[in-house]
Write an enzyme that holds these catalytic residues in place. Structure first.
Site, PDB file in Angstrom:
ATOM      1  CG  ASN A  15      -1.721   1.250   1.380  1.00  0.00           C
ATOM      2  OD1 ASN A  15      -1.856   2.010   0.419  1.00  0.00           O
ATOM      3  ND2 ASN A  15      -2.262   1.483   2.567  1.00  0.00           N
ATOM      4  CD1 TRP A  16       3.846   1.113  -2.511  1.00  0.00           C
ATOM      5  CD2 TRP A  16       3.737   1.943  -4.595  1.00  0.00           C
ATOM      6  NE1 TRP A  16       4.651   0.337  -3.311  1.00  0.00           N
ATOM      7  CE2 TRP A  16       4.604   0.825  -4.588  1.00  0.00           C
ATOM      8  CE3 TRP A  16       3.514   2.625  -5.786  1.00  0.00           C
ATOM      9  CZ2 TRP A  16       5.252   0.384  -5.751  1.00  0.00           C
ATOM     10  CZ3 TRP A  16       4.156   2.180  -6.940  1.00  0.00           C
ATOM     11  CH2 TRP A  16       5.014   1.072  -6.912  1.00  0.00           C
ATOM     12  CE  LYS A  17      -0.182   3.606   4.570  1.00  0.00           C
ATOM     13  NZ  LYS A  17      -0.140   3.797   6.010  1.00  0.00           N
ATOM     14  CG  HIS A  42      -5.913   2.439   4.986  1.00  0.00           C
ATOM     15  ND1 HIS A  42      -5.475   3.408   5.856  1.00  0.00           N
ATOM     16  CD2 HIS A  42      -4.921   1.517   4.905  1.00  0.00           C
ATOM     17  CE1 HIS A  42      -4.254   3.086   6.274  1.00  0.00           C
ATOM     18  NE2 HIS A  42      -3.894   1.949   5.712  1.00  0.00           N
ATOM     19  CD  GLU A  91      -2.989   6.036   6.321  1.00  0.00           C
ATOM     20  OE1 GLU A  91      -2.968   6.011   5.081  1.00  0.00           O
ATOM     21  OE2 GLU A  91      -2.083   5.525   7.022  1.00  0.00           O
ATOM     22  CD  GLU A 107      -3.731  -1.835   7.382  1.00  0.00           C
ATOM     23  OE1 GLU A 107      -2.608  -2.084   6.937  1.00  0.00           O
ATOM     24  OE2 GLU A 107      -4.341  -0.797   7.115  1.00  0.00           O
ATOM     25  N   GLY A 137       2.328   2.787  10.641  1.00  0.00           N
ATOM     26  CA  GLY A 137       3.331   3.833  10.455  1.00  0.00           C
ATOM     27  C   GLY A 137       4.048   4.232  11.731  1.00  0.00           C
ATOM     28  CB  SER A 183       4.894  -1.389  12.041  1.00  0.00           C
ATOM     29  OG  SER A 183       4.569  -0.014  12.235  1.00  0.00           O
ATOM     30  N   GLY A 224       2.788  -0.929   4.312  1.00  0.00           N
ATOM     31  CA  GLY A 224       2.882   0.474   3.924  1.00  0.00           C
ATOM     32  C   GLY A 224       4.333   0.881   3.740  1.00  0.00           C
ATOM     33  N   GLY A 225       4.913   1.479   4.764  1.00  0.00           N
ATOM     34  CA  GLY A 225       6.262   2.049   4.694  1.00  0.00           C
ATOM     35  C   GLY A 225       7.306   1.114   4.093  1.00  0.00           C
TER      36      GLY A 225
HETATM   37  P1  PGA Z   1       2.672   0.696   7.635  1.00  0.00           P
HETATM   38  O1  PGA Z   1       1.247   0.922   6.930  1.00  0.00           O
HETATM   39  O2  PGA Z   1       3.188  -0.637   7.119  1.00  0.00           O
HETATM   40  O3  PGA Z   1       3.520   1.859   7.195  1.00  0.00           O
HETATM   41  O4  PGA Z   1       2.433   0.648   9.094  1.00  0.00           O
HETATM   42  C1  PGA Z   1       0.343  -0.126   6.739  1.00  0.00           C
HETATM   43  C2  PGA Z   1      -0.936   0.394   6.154  1.00  0.00           C
HETATM   44  O5  PGA Z   1      -1.382   1.485   6.553  1.00  0.00           O
HETATM   45  O6  PGA Z   1      -1.552  -0.252   5.295  1.00  0.00           O
END
Ligand code: PGA
Length: 250
Positions: free
Chosen positions: A9-11, A95, A97, A164, A170, A209, A230-231
């Site tokens: 997930n590149w956001k 998600h 966010e 999640e 993050g 994470s 994500g990251g």
């Molecule tokens: P993260 O993000 O791996 O940076 O914690 C995961 C996500 O929000 O899908």
């Protein structure tokens, strides 16, 4: 355990050029991973070029969001038809966010899941509790409500659940394998009682994470079928380590 699924997930990251450069590095590094499904979710603007670049590969494409209508006067929105048109097989829905910054409710998320399924897009339906909710011992109540409202009138075929915990996204604070397994098992049992035995085939992936270092211990949990990353998915070599977690072991 179901067939593993790892999703990047590149956001709000990566231009078209950056997407193409990532894919060029990832394809050869991911070519021996036929025992898992790999998906990347670039921003909307890079989907078309990503689709072209991934064509001959074993990597599939996801969007990060959609709107629930097919077309019409909805300025700025992207429909499931358009995602299929641009080559997506999956779409991330709900998600945290989007829930937090864009006021997406369980009701809206339910509409989006229905819209995705109508067009044979696989929804990756995200759920999870905040730190305050966990500390107040409300995790299972929150998960139960998110599942019941998000999956209302939805059949089990072709859905994926992503657990999640918001406090792990993050932050570098991954859930321990025990914490992840506990909630995944709760989700599995909820799905089994809602859908019957077919629910054992629904993949439940973990996000928050995930890194090359912790993926293996998370994947060893009986009810963890994959990861939403994500990251650690933003650099091709780091994401390649994650998708090769089984081969690194041997
Ligand atoms: P993260 O993000 O791996 O940076 O914690 C995961 C996500 O929000 O899908």
């Amino acid at each position: 355990m179901n067939r593993p699924l790892i999703v990047a997930n590149w956001k709000l990251n990566k231009t078209i050029n950056e997407t193409n450069a990532f894919i060029e590095v990832l394809i050869p590094l991911a070519k021996d991973t036929n025992d898992i499904d790999i998906v990347i979710a670039p921003p909307f603007t890079a989907l078309h070029s990503a689709h072209l670049a991934l064509k001959e590969s074993n990597i599939r494409l996801s969007a990060q969001n959609l709107f629930h209508e097919d077309k019409g006067a909805f300025t700025g929105e992207i429909s499931p038809l358009m995602l299929v048109d641009v080559g997506c097989n999956y779409v991330i829905i709900g998600h945290s966010e989007r829930r937090q910054y864009f006021q997406e409710t369980n009701e809206i998320i339910n509409k989006k899941i229905k819209a995705a399924l109508k067009h044979a897009l696989t929804p990756i339906f995200c759920i999870g509790e905040s730190l305050a909710e966990r500390e107040a011992e409300k995790t299972f109540d929150i998960i139960r409500i998110q599942l019941a409202e998000g999956l209302k009138e939805i059949k089990p075929e072709g859905i994926i659940i992503a657990y999640e915990p918001i406090w792990a996204i993050g932050t570098g604070k991954t859930a321990t394998p025990e914490q992840a397994q506990e909630v995944h098992n709760f989700i599995r049992n909820w799905l089994l009682s809602f859908y019957g035995k077919d629910a054992s085939k629904i993949r439940i992936i973990y996000g928050g994470s995930v890194t090359p270092e912790n993926i293996e211990s998370l994947m060893n949990c009986i009810d963890v079928d994959g990861g939403l990353v994500g990251g650690a998915s933003l650099k091709a070599d780091s994401f390649a380590k994650i998708v090769n977690y089984r081969r690194r072991k041997s």
